[in-house]
Scaffold this motif. Sequence first.
Motif, short mmCIF file in Angstrom:
data_model
loop_
_atom_site.label_atom_id
_atom_site.label_comp_id
_atom_site.label_asym_id
_atom_site.label_seq_id
_atom_site.Cartn_x
_atom_site.Cartn_y
_atom_site.Cartn_z
N UNK A 1 0.79 -1.24 -0.27
CA UNK A 1 -0.22 0.05 0.11
C UNK A 1 1.21 0.96 -0.09
N UNK A 2 0.46 2.17 -1.21
CA UNK A 2 1.23 3.19 -1.41
C UNK A 2 1.19 4.45 -0.25
N UNK A 3 1.90 4.30 0.98
CA UNK A 3 1.74 5.30 2.26
C UNK A 3 1.74 5.82 1.80
N UNK A 4 3.29 6.89 0.90
CA UNK A 4 3.87 7.28 0.80
C UNK A 4 4.12 8.94 -0.81
N UNK A 5 3.49 7.37 -1.32
CA UNK A 5 2.94 7.98 -2.53
C UNK A 5 1.30 8.66 -2.76
N UNK A 6 0.42 7.87 -1.83
CA UNK A 6 -0.74 8.22 -2.40
C UNK A 6 -1.69 7.76 -0.80
N UNK A 7 -0.84 8.17 -0.05
CA UNK A 7 -1.48 8.49 1.14
C UNK A 7 -3.37 8.76 1.28
N UNK A 8 -3.91 9.81 0.33
CA UNK A 8 -5.47 9.76 0.68
C UNK A 8 -5.89 8.67 0.34
N UNK A 9 -5.04 8.14 -1.08
CA UNK A 9 -5.76 6.74 -1.66
C UNK A 9 -5.87 5.47 -1.11
N UNK A 10 -4.67 5.49 -0.18
CA UNK A 10 -5.04 4.20 0.62
C UNK A 10 -5.46 4.00 1.68
N UNK A 11 -6.26 5.72 2.07
CA UNK A 11 -7.09 5.27 3.28
C UNK A 11 -8.51 5.57 2.99
N UNK A 12 -8.73 6.01 1.82
CA UNK A 12 -9.62 5.76 0.69
C UNK A 12 -10.49 4.46 0.32
N UNK A 13 -8.49 3.92 0.00
CA UNK A 13 -9.22 1.89 -0.01
C UNK A 13 -9.78 1.93 1.79
N UNK A 14 -8.91 1.85 2.84
CA UNK A 14 -9.45 1.61 3.87
C UNK A 14 -10.85 1.60 4.17
N UNK A 15 -11.13 2.80 4.01
CA UNK A 15 -13.20 3.10 4.24
C UNK A 15 -13.39 2.63 3.44
N UNK A 16 -13.31 2.14 2.25
CA UNK A 16 -14.26 1.53 1.61
C UNK A 16 -14.26 -0.17 1.56
N UNK A 17 -13.53 -0.57 2.26
CA UNK A 17 -12.91 -1.75 2.51
C UNK A 17 -13.48 -2.27 4.34
N UNK A 18 -12.84 -1.97 4.83
CA UNK A 18 -13.01 -2.21 6.11
C UNK A 18 -14.12 -0.61 7.01
N UNK A 19 -13.28 1.00 6.43
CA UNK A 19 -14.12 1.32 7.54
C UNK A 19 -13.51 2.22 8.45
#
Length: 278
Positions: free
Chosen positions: A185-203
């Motif tokens: 998971x690209x925490x360095x280059x796309x933190x917003x995207x990783x958190x959006x995926x976390x929110x969609x998948x888990x919440x």
Amino acid sequence: MFWIGCHLSAAKGYLAMGKDAEKIGANVFQFFTRNPRGGNVKALDKKDLEAYIAFAQEKGIGTLLAHAPYTMNACSADEGLREFARRMMEEDLERLELLPNVMYNFHPGSHVKQGAEVGIQVISKMLKEVLRNGGKTPILLETMAGKGSEVGSSFEEINEIILQVDEHERVGICLDTCHVYDGGYNLLGDLDGVLAEFDRTIGLKRLRAIHLNDSKNPMGSHKDRHEKIGEGSLGLEGITRIINHPKLMHLPFYLETPNELEGYGAEIALLKANRVEA
């Protein structure tokens, strides 16, 4: 409030950990519930526990994170080891009920060639059994790096465990920055995207704590090798974005970097200097 702390040794007791935390500028901390490589738990010193509670109230120490030992494998192929894991978790949670402000974190485990689907089912079964005992302590599944046959290196696997325990309100997530980055998971280059995926998948409502670690290895390496803050592939810039992200900055952060007490103090000071309060 910036809730920041590190992993402390429980060998000297709760009060000593609280004093060590204050000494290095921490206002939260993590500890192992028992020997991380063993199974036995030392006798509980209730006087020490009461003294710590009074100290924590006086000094404003926040939520503690109790870490289960590495020997706990809830999805082992060995039924005896699975039963051992359940007993350990039940015993740990019973003791933690005496603390007013604590969460319990554990590694989901390794399926040992059974396959992730079987591993998820076995972990969920154990959690259901433990949760039937009642209690108040939140139980956190830690995100993993995907080393070997680890379960929990993807948000989908973590979410499937939650679904199979009927989305119980006590079950949450501890996101380990090294593990998630090593897991791809690209925490360095796309933190917003990783958190959006976390929110969609888990919440994001399930996210209760952050293990704040740099990584010795590049993204997607599946290695799980923690590095000191600013000295790894996430770097100080990447870590700074994480502690200041508006969707994360309210959470408690626990350092698990390769450090002694003095080193943790230096990292906490560094992180405080790079924190931007809203």
